[in-house]
Every structure is written in structure tokens, then in C-alpha cells.
Design a protein around this motif. Structure first.
Motif, PDB file in Angstrom:
ATOM      1  N   LEU A 427       0.844  -1.183   0.000  1.00  0.00           N
ATOM      2  CA  LEU A 427       0.000   0.000   0.000  1.00  0.00           C
ATOM      3  C   LEU A 427       0.883   1.238   0.000  1.00  0.00           C
ATOM      4  O   LEU A 427       1.878   1.282   0.713  1.00  0.00           O
ATOM      5  CB  LEU A 427      -0.901   0.019   1.234  1.00  0.00           C
ATOM      6  N   GLY A 469      -8.892   9.019   8.623  1.00  0.00           N
ATOM      7  CA  GLY A 469      -9.863   8.074   8.088  1.00  0.00           C
ATOM      8  C   GLY A 469     -10.009   6.874   9.007  1.00  0.00           C
ATOM      9  O   GLY A 469      -9.678   6.918  10.191  1.00  0.00           O
ATOM     10  N   THR A 470     -10.491   5.760   8.458  1.00  0.00           N
ATOM     11  CA  THR A 470     -10.685   4.533   9.220  1.00  0.00           C
ATOM     12  C   THR A 470      -9.385   3.739   9.260  1.00  0.00           C
ATOM     13  O   THR A 470      -8.717   3.554   8.241  1.00  0.00           O
ATOM     14  CB  THR A 470     -11.794   3.676   8.591  1.00  0.00           C
ATOM     15  N   SER A 472      -7.438   0.170  10.029  1.00  0.00           N
ATOM     16  CA  SER A 472      -7.682  -1.268  10.074  1.00  0.00           C
ATOM     17  C   SER A 472      -6.359  -2.009   9.897  1.00  0.00           C
ATOM     18  O   SER A 472      -5.305  -1.405   9.695  1.00  0.00           O
ATOM     19  CB  SER A 472      -8.671  -1.675   8.979  1.00  0.00           C
ATOM     20  N   LYS A 495     -11.851  -2.645  13.017  1.00  0.00           N
ATOM     21  CA  LYS A 495     -11.632  -1.341  12.405  1.00  0.00           C
ATOM     22  C   LYS A 495     -11.862  -0.263  13.471  1.00  0.00           C
ATOM     23  O   LYS A 495     -12.790  -0.357  14.268  1.00  0.00           O
ATOM     24  CB  LYS A 495     -12.572  -1.128  11.225  1.00  0.00           C
ATOM     25  N   THR A 530      -3.588   0.185   8.068  1.00  0.00           N
ATOM     26  CA  THR A 530      -4.138   0.540   6.762  1.00  0.00           C
ATOM     27  C   THR A 530      -5.148   1.659   6.996  1.00  0.00           C
ATOM     28  O   THR A 530      -5.993   1.554   7.889  1.00  0.00           O
ATOM     29  CB  THR A 530      -4.839  -0.659   6.095  1.00  0.00           C
ATOM     30  N   THR A 532      -8.126   4.086   5.391  1.00  0.00           N
ATOM     31  CA  THR A 532      -9.086   4.238   4.298  1.00  0.00           C
ATOM     32  C   THR A 532      -9.826   5.555   4.477  1.00  0.00           C
ATOM     33  O   THR A 532     -10.464   5.772   5.521  1.00  0.00           O
ATOM     34  CB  THR A 532     -10.092   3.076   4.277  1.00  0.00           C
ATOM     35  N   ASN A 533      -9.732   6.438   3.483  1.00  0.00           N
ATOM     36  CA  ASN A 533     -10.384   7.740   3.613  1.00  0.00           C
ATOM     37  C   ASN A 533     -11.850   7.664   3.184  1.00  0.00           C
ATOM     38  O   ASN A 533     -12.363   6.598   2.822  1.00  0.00           O
ATOM     39  CB  ASN A 533      -9.625   8.811   2.826  1.00  0.00           C
ATOM     40  N   GLY A 536     -12.806   6.020  -0.003  1.00  0.00           N
ATOM     41  CA  GLY A 536     -12.495   4.614  -0.153  1.00  0.00           C
ATOM     42  C   GLY A 536     -11.080   4.316  -0.586  1.00  0.00           C
ATOM     43  O   GLY A 536     -10.743   3.165  -0.876  1.00  0.00           O
ATOM     44  N   ARG A 537     -10.219   5.334  -0.630  1.00  0.00           N
ATOM     45  CA  ARG A 537      -8.836   5.123  -1.024  1.00  0.00           C
ATOM     46  C   ARG A 537      -8.016   4.651   0.174  1.00  0.00           C
ATOM     47  O   ARG A 537      -8.104   5.215   1.252  1.00  0.00           O
ATOM     48  CB  ARG A 537      -8.247   6.416  -1.588  1.00  0.00           C
ATOM     49  N   ALA A 538      -7.214   3.613  -0.053  1.00  0.00           N
ATOM     50  CA  ALA A 538      -6.444   3.017   1.032  1.00  0.00           C
ATOM     51  C   ALA A 538      -4.976   3.406   0.936  1.00  0.00           C
ATOM     52  O   ALA A 538      -4.414   3.500  -0.160  1.00  0.00           O
ATOM     53  CB  ALA A 538      -6.587   1.500   1.015  1.00  0.00           C
ATOM     54  N   SER A 540      -1.255   3.624   3.856  1.00  0.00           N
ATOM     55  CA  SER A 540      -0.701   3.054   5.083  1.00  0.00           C
ATOM     56  C   SER A 540      -0.022   4.139   5.904  1.00  0.00           C
ATOM     57  O   SER A 540       0.416   5.157   5.379  1.00  0.00           O
ATOM     58  CB  SER A 540       0.297   1.943   4.758  1.00  0.00           C
TER      59      SER A 540
END
Length: 550
Positions: A427, A469-470, A472, A495, A530, A532-533, A536-538, A540
């Protein structure tokens, strides 16, 4: 599970413990003699432009933290701002180099990242501010705890005069040469190696320009305006043997930029050291923090912190010996440093550096400056010990925060097995080219994540202000005093975000391999995520976290 009664009031005692812990490790907690000559430290970072009594906090506290670390180290033992300004001759200049909040939106109050051109402009403003406020003997240290990823692993930009440097990067290179022609000492973070991604070999820019020589007097006539004169050597000065490489043929000389690596509490390179980035000089880089005792920011780990430590050390030396050249200041810092060896030769900028690595030692650098100068202060007693720094227990107030976070978290039994190091993930780092980022970037959990070693548990609490962002795929890496590493994924399916109920967990039953008698003890702990904004873009990110022996 409810929120803590008062987020800021609860954690300030813990942050003060972290601050004292870091300054004690650096050697800046007890008083050391300071010189009579003013030195300016310019920090081009996330803080708005300013100079004087108070360093402004931007949206990101990174620039504020670097400025306050540099000032605290330059004025050892004078932590309280009111004492510091009465007794210390260091002036801190901040220039905003990272104004972007998003790719399109900037703010004069500071952002999170920037462009090379914005960094170049910040360097020019730093020199101008120093010229406006400096007296005749005052010197300038430029602290660049920022960087951007090289877009290839080929030759360093500017090394071949027949190949043009892209305009944005050339703007920074020209600004650095301009500052060097004004006798500025330029220090840059070697950069951190984030999880996954590509183009991670060698130092980030501008630290990569450590391989270029500083401009000569004749070359400075090209970079300076008509009314400016190139620097001259002080009468009776001499040039000591240089310590950094300006060319690929191994010849040593005076570098344009001095790249600074980071060390952990065992005096070894930090886990985030980039392959091929470690030059001859490093400094403590784990959980660095300083500033207003009533508003201490989140502790950070990375070469940014190490660079600020060296900036403060350089200012302390220069305050005693104002007629030294930048190279002579660095030579004193290097020669007074502690010998260290890297067992990982792939981390070194040159394999020959294995026998020549030094970790900065503030007390020894100040002692050497006093010895070379005419000052009559009593020489400080400096410990030559190379033993790993032992982390003392937190005080009662800091302990109350640790207990409260644990009690008010969702407790989960951790996965009981170790996993291989994270080499398969690819990533991209959220600190990706072509933007200029702090090193490190703002952490997701900061002060509210900590490892409890004896109870083999970790508390993870996401900062309510975190905007990333999220989070995980959390992975915990624990490095020990013998340089062995445990890598584990306590709860791969959970998450986390900044909002309840997904913002605070405790993971119990970690497979740690420390020994209770501390023959093998923890020197660094780090979380990787990881991210995720909202689109939806991931990507690290990773961050170092504090630990306690409980």
C-alpha cells in the motif's frame, strides 16, 4: 463504556512524563552552560511564520514540536518558557513550508503537507527573517524536519551538472545554496521508511543532497544578489577534517545539507530507518516532545525529532563559539558523539560508515565547545555510558490516565501468535510523492496508545482530532534491546476511527518475548495501519507508541 471526563486535563500529566523522559534521554533536562551569543534556529514546517516569544501552533503540531525540542535542547535545563527566555540566547524562527489542508486548499495558519516550491519559499523567508533580526555575530541553523520521496533510486538530483533538475526540486536546491552562502547550517531529516509502498531506498529530499558539496565562495557570487557579499572565513580559523561525503568517489568534504538519522533507547537505528539513508550522525528519535508545560503536544517518533535535537545541539555549541563555520560546528558535534554500530549494513548510506556512526551527545558537545573556547564555566560531568536508556515508571497522575484509559476501553483477547514482518504489503504511504511531508506525519492515536509490557497488553485510543480516516489491519512491532523483533496482529478484523464506540480498545494476551529480569527489554514499540479515507482510497501509516513496565 463512557468518555474520559476531560480529555486534555487527563493526559497532560502523561505528556509531561513523556517530555521529561525524552529530555532526560537527550541530556537537556539538567542545566548546562549556555553561551553569550545569540543563535537563530529556523524551523520550516507546519507552524505559521513567526519569531519571538511564542511559537505558533498550526493545524498540525509537528512544526511546534520540532521548534520546542530544538529550543529546549539549545537551552538545557530551562524547560519553563519564562525561565528559558530570560536565560537563553536562542531565537526560534518559524516559516510555513507545509500550508496545504487538502490538495487544493491552503491556509496561512498551517496545514499538513506542502510542495517543494513552498518549502523553497520558506527557506528564503527564514534567511530574510534572520537578516532582519540578527546581530553581527549571530548564526543561523535551518531545521528541515520534512521531506519528499525520491521518484527513483538513480543518481541524486543535481549530482550530474549536465542533467537538468526539475523546476520544483531545483527551487529547493537553489534556496539551500542561497542559505549556505549566508553561512547557514542546514540540517535535514533522513526520512522514515513507511510500511509498504515503493521508492523507499535512500534518504528523502532535501536530505539526499548531503552528497552535494556546499557552494564555494566563487559559486556563491552566482547565488547571491548584487548587494550581497559571499561569506569569508573568520580570521585565524581552520577547516577541520570533513565528515560527510560530497561526491560518489568517497572523498570527504563540506556538505550542502547534513542528513540526520534517528536512534532508539538502545542507541541503535530506529525501526523506521530507511535502507541506504543512515549517514554518520544520528540522534535520539523515540517519543520526542517539548513545549509549554500546560499544553504539551503529542509525542512523535522519527528522524524529524532527531534533526531537531541536532539543531538544538548546534545552537548550544555555536552560542559558545560564534566564529566557527557550520562545518566546524558539525565536527565538534560529531567528534563528541557516542560511538554506535549498525548491524544492518543495508541501512547505511555507505557500508564504510559501520565503524564511524556517532550518536549526538549534548553534554559532551557543550563540554568540547567550552574546552575550545575561552569561557570559564565549570565543565559539566558527562556520562560516557552506552547502556540502553531505562524507562522509569510514570508518576501518580500519569498512572491515573493509564488506568482510566484501560478501564474505559473495550477489552479484547489478542491473537496469540506472531506474524512475519510486513514485507508483502504494498500500500502506498499516505506521505507520498510529490508532496512534502513532516517526518513523521501526525499520528492517529498519539499519546493515547501505550503498551503495558508486564501485563502483555496494549491500549489503543484514537485521537478525537484525527482526520486520516478509518484504521484497520493494525500490526504491532516490538523491538528489544538485543535488536530482536516481535511482530503481531492483535485483532486483524477490528476497524477503528475517532468516533465512539470504535475509538478505544484494549488487547490482552500479547505474545511478547521480553525477559522479566530485563536482560532483554523493550526499546521501541510501533503500530502500523491501513488507512481508508472517505472516498475509499487506502494507504498506510505507522507511529511509535509509549510503553510502561506494568
Amino acid at each position: 463504556m463512557g468518555p474520559l471526563a476531560d480529555w486534555e486535563a487527563t493526559n497532560q500529566a502523561f505528556r509531561r512524563w513523556q517530555r521529561d523522559l525524552f529530555l532526560e534521554q537527550v541530556g537537556a533536562l539538567r542545566p548546562l552552560p549556555t553561551g553569550n551569543t545569540a543563535v537563530h534556529i529556523a524551523v520550516a514546517d507546519t507552524s505559521p511564520d513567526g519569531d519571538g516569544y511564542k511559537v505558533e501552533r498550526g493545524r498540525s503540531k509537528h512544526g511546534y514540536t520540532m521548534a520546542e525540542i530544538a529550543r529546549s535542547v539549545s537551552c538545557p535545563g530551562k524547560v519553563a518558557p519564562d525561565k528559558m527566555w530570560n536565560e537563553c540566547r536562542t531565537d526560534v524562527i518559524t516559516t510555513l513550508a507545509l500550508p496545504h489542508i487538502t490538495n487544493e486548499v491552503t491556509s496561512s495558519k498551517g496545514g499538513y503537507f506542502g510542495t517543494p516550491v513552498e518549502l523553497a519559499e520558506a527557506i528564503y523567508r527564514a534567511v530574510a527573517k534572520w537578516q532582519q533580526s540578527a546581530d553581527e555575530e549571530s548564526n543561523l541553523v535551518i531545521n528541515l524536519s520534512v521531506g519528499w520521496q525520491p521518484e527513483s533510486t538513480g543518481a541524486v538530483l543535481g549530482a550530474d551538472p549536465t542533467k537538468p533538475v526539475p523546476a520544483p526540486e531545483n527551487a529547493v536546491l537553489s534556496a539551500l545554496r542561497y542559505a549556505s552562502c549566508h553561512k547557514a547550517l542546514i540540517l535535514a531529516a533522513a526520512g522514515n521508511h513507511p510500511r509498504g509502498g515503493s521508492f523507499q531506498y535512500g534518504p528523502t529530499y532535501p536530505a539526499a543532497w548531503q552528497s552535494l558539496a556546499a557552494p564555494t565562495t566563487s559559486e556563491c557570487r552566482y547565488f547571491l544578489s548584487d548587494h550581497e557579499s559571499p561569506p569569508t572565513e573568520p580570521a585565524g580559523s581552520h577547516t577541520p577534517p570533513p565528515i560527510f561525503p560530497p561526491s560518489v568517489n568517497g572523498e570527504l568534504g563540506n556538505s550542502l545539507v547534513f542528513a540526520i538519522g534517528g536512534t532508539n533507547r538502545a542507541h541503535m537505528p530506529i525501526d523506521a530507518t530507511r535502507p541506504g539513508s543512515l549517514s554518520r550522525l544520528a540522534a535520539p528519535a523515540v517519543q520526542g516532545v517539548a513545549g509549554d508545560p500546560n499544553e504539551i503536544p503529542v509525542a512523535l517518533t522519527g528522524t524529524s525529532v532527531a534533526t531537531a535535537v541536532v539543531s538544538g545541539t548546534a545552537a548550544a555549541v555555536w552560542s559558545h563559539l560564534p566564529r566557527l563555520t557550520p562545518l566546524q560546528v558539525m565536527q565538534i558535534i560529531y567528534e563528541s558523539g557516542m560511538n554506535m554500530k549498525s548491524t544492518d549494513t543495508h541501512l547505511l548510506a555507505d557500508p564504510a560508515y559501520t565503524e564511524w556512526l556517532r550518536e549526538v551527545n549534548l553534554c559532551r558537545a557543550v563540554s568540547r565547545a567550552l574546552l575550545l573556547g575561552s569561557a570559564r564555566e565549570i565543565m559539566p560531568a558527562c556520562s560516557p555510558s552506552t547502556a540502553a536508556f531505562q524507562v522509569p515508571a510514570p508518576g501518580p497522575k500519569a498512572q491515573s490516565m493509564i488506568d482510566a484509559l484501560f478501564q474505559q476501553s473495550t477489552q479484547v483477547n489478542a491473537s496469540g501468535s506472531l506474524i512475519p514482518p510486513l514485507s508483502s504489503k504494498n500500500l502506498p504511504s499516505i506521505a507520498a510523492a510529490p508532496w512534502v511531508h513532516p517526518h513523521p506525519i501526525d499520528p492517529g492515536c498519539g499519546f493515547a496508545c501505550y503498551l503495558k509490557i508486564m501485563s502483555k497488553s496494549i491500549v489503543v485510543s484514537i485521537d478525537p482530532a484525527y482526520q486520516g480516516g478509518t484504521l484497520s489491519d493494525m500490526v504491532l512491532l516490538v523491538r528489544y534491546s538485543d535488536q530482536s523483533v516481535d511482530t503481531m496482529s492483535p485483532a486483524p478484523n477490528i476497524k477503528m476511527s475517532r468516533s465512539p464506540p470504535n475509538n478505544r480498545f484494549s488487547f490482552i494476551g500479547l505474545p511478547l518475548s521480553y525477559t522479566p529480569n530485563r536482560q532483554k527489554y523493550v526499546v521501541e514499540a510501533k503500530l502500523s495501519w491501513t488507512v481508508t479515507n472517505k472516498k475509499g482510497r487506502a494507504g498506510s501509516t505507522e507511529e511509535s507508541i509509549p510503553f510502561v513496565y506494568q
